[in-house]
Scaffold this motif. Structure first.
Motif, PDB file in Angstrom:
ATOM      1  N   PHE A 192       0.567  -1.171  -0.275  1.00  0.00           N
ATOM      2  CA  PHE A 192       0.208  -0.238   0.194  1.00  0.00           C
ATOM      3  C   PHE A 192       0.894   1.260   0.176  1.00  0.00           C
ATOM      4  O   PHE A 192       0.675   2.019  -0.701  1.00  0.00           O
ATOM      5  N   LEU A 193       2.274   0.975   0.795  1.00  0.00           N
ATOM      6  CA  LEU A 193       2.843   2.969   0.812  1.00  0.00           C
ATOM      7  C   LEU A 193       3.482   2.419  -0.285  1.00  0.00           C
ATOM      8  O   LEU A 193       3.600   4.212  -0.776  1.00  0.00           O
ATOM      9  N   ASN A 194       3.867   1.473  -1.119  1.00  0.00           N
ATOM     10  CA  ASN A 194       4.123   1.817  -2.376  1.00  0.00           C
ATOM     11  C   ASN A 194       3.497   2.399  -3.826  1.00  0.00           C
ATOM     12  O   ASN A 194       3.963   2.929  -3.728  1.00  0.00           O
ATOM     13  N   TRP A 195       2.585   2.162  -2.880  1.00  0.00           N
ATOM     14  CA  TRP A 195       1.570   2.702  -4.145  1.00  0.00           C
ATOM     15  C   TRP A 195       0.699   4.301  -4.127  1.00  0.00           C
ATOM     16  O   TRP A 195       1.072   4.507  -4.785  1.00  0.00           O
ATOM     17  N   GLU A 196       0.843   4.334  -2.420  1.00  0.00           N
ATOM     18  CA  GLU A 196       0.937   5.721  -2.375  1.00  0.00           C
ATOM     19  C   GLU A 196       1.738   6.589  -2.364  1.00  0.00           C
ATOM     20  O   GLU A 196       1.063   7.505  -3.409  1.00  0.00           O
ATOM     21  N   ASN A 197       3.402   5.930  -1.960  1.00  0.00           N
ATOM     22  CA  ASN A 197       4.033   7.112  -3.420  1.00  0.00           C
ATOM     23  C   ASN A 197       3.908   7.237  -4.424  1.00  0.00           C
ATOM     24  O   ASN A 197       4.131   8.419  -5.298  1.00  0.00           O
ATOM     25  N   ARG A 198       3.862   6.004  -5.621  1.00  0.00           N
ATOM     26  CA  ARG A 198       3.790   6.368  -6.962  1.00  0.00           C
ATOM     27  C   ARG A 198       2.528   6.529  -7.308  1.00  0.00           C
ATOM     28  O   ARG A 198       2.601   7.581  -8.136  1.00  0.00           O
ATOM     29  N   GLU A 199       1.535   6.473  -7.287  1.00  0.00           N
ATOM     30  CA  GLU A 199      -0.020   7.188  -7.835  1.00  0.00           C
ATOM     31  C   GLU A 199       0.165   8.467  -6.979  1.00  0.00           C
ATOM     32  O   GLU A 199      -0.227   9.413  -8.054  1.00  0.00           O
TER      33      GLU A 199
END
Length: 321
Positions: A192-199
């Motif tokens: 999730f944290l990777n997704w939030e940072n990327r998106e």
């Protein structure tokens, strides 16, 4: 100018010691939590902030989130001074402390989110759109109407993250977010944290003792010790110095009576099996594998790098932390 600018930050605490027998008052001790640290973080970075207990990590996070006022130095986040412009500043950040909750204990988490909507003055449209996005990404649907006290630790952490990100903060502070979580919950949280940072381009500053979190999430890591910054760079560069010993187990179809390996590799032999230890700085893994293949036909091989936590422990010891 960088998104986060920290220059010469200092913070001192006065701690009262346990009263000794026969004394009327307790002695006081001055503890320097931060001794003039400086660093900068660009917008959209995901930075790991590590160090042993008492290094000053949480103190830094509390200053940068506006909770504490430093005794010296300067810090700005997005051009704002956190402790002087706190009312406006906190609208742009989110904070998750692994052992503290911002949600209400006895009410369904959907009611806590509704209250946070009013606190941050979100429009109904923005609130519903963002909640739907986070609800799907964090898999919250099945317990949205469950009181926080009835949730598991992993479920509570997902709910805390949702609460911290409802208002679309530019910056997210995470202080020990995976403490106590099981392996499945940790993996889900990292995804999730990777997704939030990327998106969404959210800048994330992560403090943790779990080096697997750092390895999975952070391109950059800062090491703090005794209130001072000791390292700032890539995690592989940090570990390279301390990744001094690796082990390998190799089983052959047949081995010659005498075996010679390059300098930097030690081994014990039992029948057609070798147990090796070697230093990758003296003998690169690729070179070792080439020599092992020359010795005979390999049936099975296990190459085991040193565990990251052991490497970090060795680093702390060498740095006298």
């Amino acid at each position: 100018m960088s998104y986060i600018e920290v220059n010469g930050l200092k913070k001192t605490f006065t701690v009262r010691k346990k009263r000794e027998k026969g004394k009327l008052f307790r002695d006081r001790q001055t503890v320097e939590a931060l001794k003039g640290i400086s660093f900068s973080v660009e917008k959209g970075e995901l930075v790991g902030y590590i160090g042993p207990n008492g290094a000053g990590k949480s103190t830094t996070v509390k200053i940068l989130s506006g909770i504490l006022t430093p005794d010296g130095g300067e810090a700005t986040v997005g051009g704002r001074i956190p402790w002087r412009e706190r009312t406006e500043y906190v609208r742009h950040i989110g904070v998750v402390f692994g052992q503290r909750s911002q949600l209400w204990w006895d009410v369904p988490i959907i009611d806590s989110f509704s209250l946070l909507k009013d606190i941050y003055r979100l429009s109904e449209t923005d609130y519903r759109q963002r909640l739907g996005e986070l609800k799907e990404a964090l898999q919250l649907e099945e317990f949205m109407r469950t009181p926080l006290r009835l949730l598991s630790l992993g479920q509570r952490m997902r709910a805390e993250l949702c609460g911290s990100l409802l208002h679309r903060p530019e910056l997210l502070f995470l202080d020990e977010p995976t403490i106590g979580l099981d392996a499945v919950s940790k993996l889900a949280l990292r995804d999730f944290l990777n997704w939030e940072n990327r998106e969404n381009g959210t800048t994330i500053m992560l403090t943790t003792h779990d080096m697997e979190d750092i390895a999975a999430l952070c391109q950059r890591v800062m090491v703090l010790g005794h209130g001072q910054k000791l390292f700032d760079g890539r995690l592989p560069d940090l570990l390279e110095k301390f990744d001094t010993v690796r082990t390998a187990n190799v089983r052959y179809e047949a081995l010659p009576p005498e075996l010679h390996l390059p300098e930097g590799a030690d081994f014990t032999r039992k029948d057609n099996e070798l147990n090796l230890t070697y230093s990758p700085s003296k003998l690169p893994t690729a070179a070792l594998l080439s020599e092992l293949q020359k010795a005979g036909t390999i049936r099975e091989m296990t190459l085991q790098p040193e565990n990251i936590d052991h490497l970090i422990a060795a680093m702390y010891k060498e740095m006298d932390l």
